[in-house]
Design an enzyme around this catalytic site. Structure first.
Site, PDB file in Angstrom:
ATOM      1  N   ARG A 183      -7.724   3.720   9.712  1.00  0.00           N
ATOM      2  CA  ARG A 183      -7.564   2.319  10.119  1.00  0.00           C
ATOM      3  C   ARG A 183      -8.743   1.849  10.962  1.00  0.00           C
ATOM      4  O   ARG A 183      -8.920   0.656  11.171  1.00  0.00           O
ATOM      5  CB  ARG A 183      -6.290   2.156  10.960  1.00  0.00           C
ATOM      6  CG  ARG A 183      -5.005   2.387  10.187  1.00  0.00           C
ATOM      7  CD  ARG A 183      -3.820   2.296  11.148  1.00  0.00           C
ATOM      8  NE  ARG A 183      -2.616   2.881  10.594  1.00  0.00           N
ATOM      9  CZ  ARG A 183      -1.742   2.201   9.855  1.00  0.00           C
ATOM     10  NH1 ARG A 183      -1.944   0.940   9.589  1.00  0.00           N
ATOM     11  NH2 ARG A 183      -0.668   2.808   9.387  1.00  0.00           N
TER      12      ARG A 183
ATOM     13  N   ARG B 274      -0.641  -9.437  13.794  1.00  0.00           N
ATOM     14  CA  ARG B 274      -0.914  -8.114  13.212  1.00  0.00           C
ATOM     15  C   ARG B 274      -2.042  -8.184  12.183  1.00  0.00           C
ATOM     16  O   ARG B 274      -2.857  -7.280  12.080  1.00  0.00           O
ATOM     17  CB  ARG B 274       0.342  -7.564  12.524  1.00  0.00           C
ATOM     18  CG  ARG B 274       1.373  -7.030  13.489  1.00  0.00           C
ATOM     19  CD  ARG B 274       2.725  -6.900  12.827  1.00  0.00           C
ATOM     20  NE  ARG B 274       2.753  -5.897  11.772  1.00  0.00           N
ATOM     21  CZ  ARG B 274       3.663  -5.856  10.811  1.00  0.00           C
ATOM     22  NH1 ARG B 274       4.606  -6.770  10.759  1.00  0.00           N
ATOM     23  NH2 ARG B 274       3.628  -4.909   9.914  1.00  0.00           N
TER      24      ARG B 274
ATOM     25  N   ARG C 196      10.964  -9.237   4.944  1.00  0.00           N
ATOM     26  CA  ARG C 196      11.061  -7.781   4.839  1.00  0.00           C
ATOM     27  C   ARG C 196      12.089  -7.215   5.812  1.00  0.00           C
ATOM     28  O   ARG C 196      12.193  -7.653   6.948  1.00  0.00           O
ATOM     29  CB  ARG C 196       9.691  -7.172   5.159  1.00  0.00           C
ATOM     30  CG  ARG C 196       9.703  -5.659   5.150  1.00  0.00           C
ATOM     31  CD  ARG C 196       8.307  -5.125   5.138  1.00  0.00           C
ATOM     32  NE  ARG C 196       7.761  -4.984   6.485  1.00  0.00           N
ATOM     33  CZ  ARG C 196       6.658  -4.291   6.753  1.00  0.00           C
ATOM     34  NH1 ARG C 196       5.974  -3.719   5.792  1.00  0.00           N
ATOM     35  NH2 ARG C 196       6.213  -4.206   7.990  1.00  0.00           N
TER      36      ARG C 196
ATOM     37  N   ARG D  11      12.392  -6.145  11.682  1.00  0.00           N
ATOM     38  CA  ARG D  11      11.588  -5.776  12.847  1.00  0.00           C
ATOM     39  C   ARG D  11      11.029  -7.021  13.514  1.00  0.00           C
ATOM     40  O   ARG D  11      10.654  -7.971  12.856  1.00  0.00           O
ATOM     41  CB  ARG D  11      10.440  -4.847  12.423  1.00  0.00           C
ATOM     42  CG  ARG D  11      10.933  -3.612  11.745  1.00  0.00           C
ATOM     43  CD  ARG D  11       9.845  -2.592  11.451  1.00  0.00           C
ATOM     44  NE  ARG D  11       8.484  -3.112  11.474  1.00  0.00           N
ATOM     45  CZ  ARG D  11       7.427  -2.413  11.055  1.00  0.00           C
ATOM     46  NH1 ARG D  11       7.589  -1.189  10.574  1.00  0.00           N
ATOM     47  NH2 ARG D  11       6.232  -2.920  11.120  1.00  0.00           N
TER      48      ARG D  11
ATOM     49  N   LYS E 179       0.815  -1.203   0.000  1.00  0.00           N
ATOM     50  CA  LYS E 179       0.000   0.000   0.000  1.00  0.00           C
ATOM     51  C   LYS E 179       0.859   1.269   0.000  1.00  0.00           C
ATOM     52  O   LYS E 179       0.595   2.207  -0.757  1.00  0.00           O
ATOM     53  CB  LYS E 179      -0.872  -0.064   1.258  1.00  0.00           C
ATOM     54  CG  LYS E 179      -1.794   1.063   1.493  1.00  0.00           C
ATOM     55  CD  LYS E 179      -2.777   0.678   2.606  1.00  0.00           C
ATOM     56  CE  LYS E 179      -2.081   0.292   3.912  1.00  0.00           C
ATOM     57  NZ  LYS E 179      -1.542   1.446   4.634  1.00  0.00           N
TER      58      LYS E 179
END
Ligand SMILES: [Zn+2]
Length: 215
Positions: free
Chosen positions: A88, A171, A127, A160, A13
C-alpha cells in the site's frame, strides 16, 4: 507467478484476488489473514505480532514482512501467489521486493483495479461486512448472517462507520495519496503496472485480469 494487486477500497480487489487465486491454483496472501494465521499458530513471529497488538501497538513492518516471507517460502506458494493489500506504500513495495529477492523470487505482475470515485462511493455506501470473517457483501442488509457458499455462517453483517459516504471520500483520498507513489515506484523498478477496468460483472473483470496475465 507473483502478482501484486492494487486498487481502492471497494474496487473488488479482494474478490478478484480470490477468483484469480482459485483459477491459477495459487494462494491469495493478504496481510491481515497471514498475520491472524501466524498469531493463531503461535509461530515465533506470530507471538511477536501478538505482543505488539496486546500492547496496542501496530505490528512492526519487519515482523509483517517476516510473516509474508514465511508464507511465500511455503510449499503452497511454490507456483506463485496473489498479494492482496500487501503493498500500500512505497516502503512496503521496497520491503516486498527485498523479501522476495531473499528467497530468489520477484514480483511478476502488478494489477491496478481502476474505478471512478463516484462509483466507489456508491458501491461502498451499500456495502455490509461480516463482523467475523470481514468478507464484504453488496445488496445485503446489516443483521443478516454471513453465508458464503461452502462456508458455515459464523458472523453477522454490519455497516462499517468508514463505509459512510464522507468517510469513503476520506479513505479514497488516503488511498490516492499512498498509491500514486507506489505506482511511480513500480514504473521505476518494474514490473509495469497494468490497469484493469473494475466496472462490470465479476466474470468480466476477471476475464480482463486473466487476459492481462496471458490466460
Ligand atoms: Zn463471515
Amino acid at each position: 507467478m507473483i502478482i501484486v494487486l492494487l486498487g481502492p477500497p471497494g474496487a473488488g480487489k479482494g474478490t478478484q484476488g480470490e477468483r484469480l487465486a482459485a483459477r491459477l491454483d495459487v494462494p491469495k496472501i493478504a496481510t491481515g489473514d497471514v498475520l491472524r494465521a501466524a498469531v493463531r499458530d503461535g509461530t515465533p513471529l506470530g507471538l511477536e505480532a501478538k505482543a505488539a497488538m496486546d500492547r496496542g501497538d501496530l505490528v512492526p513492518d519487519d515482523v509483517i514482512m517476516g510473516i509474508m516471507k514465511e508464507a511465500l517460502a511455503s510449499p503452497a506458494a511454490a507456483k506463485g501467489a496473489i498479494l492482496d493489500g500487501v503493498v500500500r506504500t512505497t516502503p512496503q513495495a521496497d520491503g516486498v521486493a527485498a523479501m522476495l529477492s531473499d528467497i530468489g523470487r520477484k514480483v511478476d505482475a502488478v494489477l491496478l483495479f481502476d474505478i471512478a470515485e463516484d462509483e466507489l462511493v456508491r458501491r461502498l455506501s451499500g456495502r455490509t461486512t461480516c463482523d467475523n470473517c470481514q468478507r464484504p457483501f453488496f445488496g445485503r442488509e446489516p443483521g443478516e448472517l454471513c453465508a458464503v457458499e461452502g462456508h458455515v455462517p459464523t458472523g453477522t453483517l454490519v455497516r462499517r462507520k468508514d463505509d459512510e459516504p464522507d468517510a469513503v471520500r476520506k479513505r479514497l483520498q488516503v488511498y490516492r495519496d499512498q498509491t500514486s507513489p507506489v505506482i511511480n515506484w513500480y514504473e521505476e523498478h518494474g514490473p509495469r503496472v497494468v490497469r484493469i477496468d473494475a466496472i462490470g460483472s465479476l466474470e468480466e473483470v476477471e476475464a480482463r485480469a486473466l487476459q492481462v496475465l496471458g490466460y
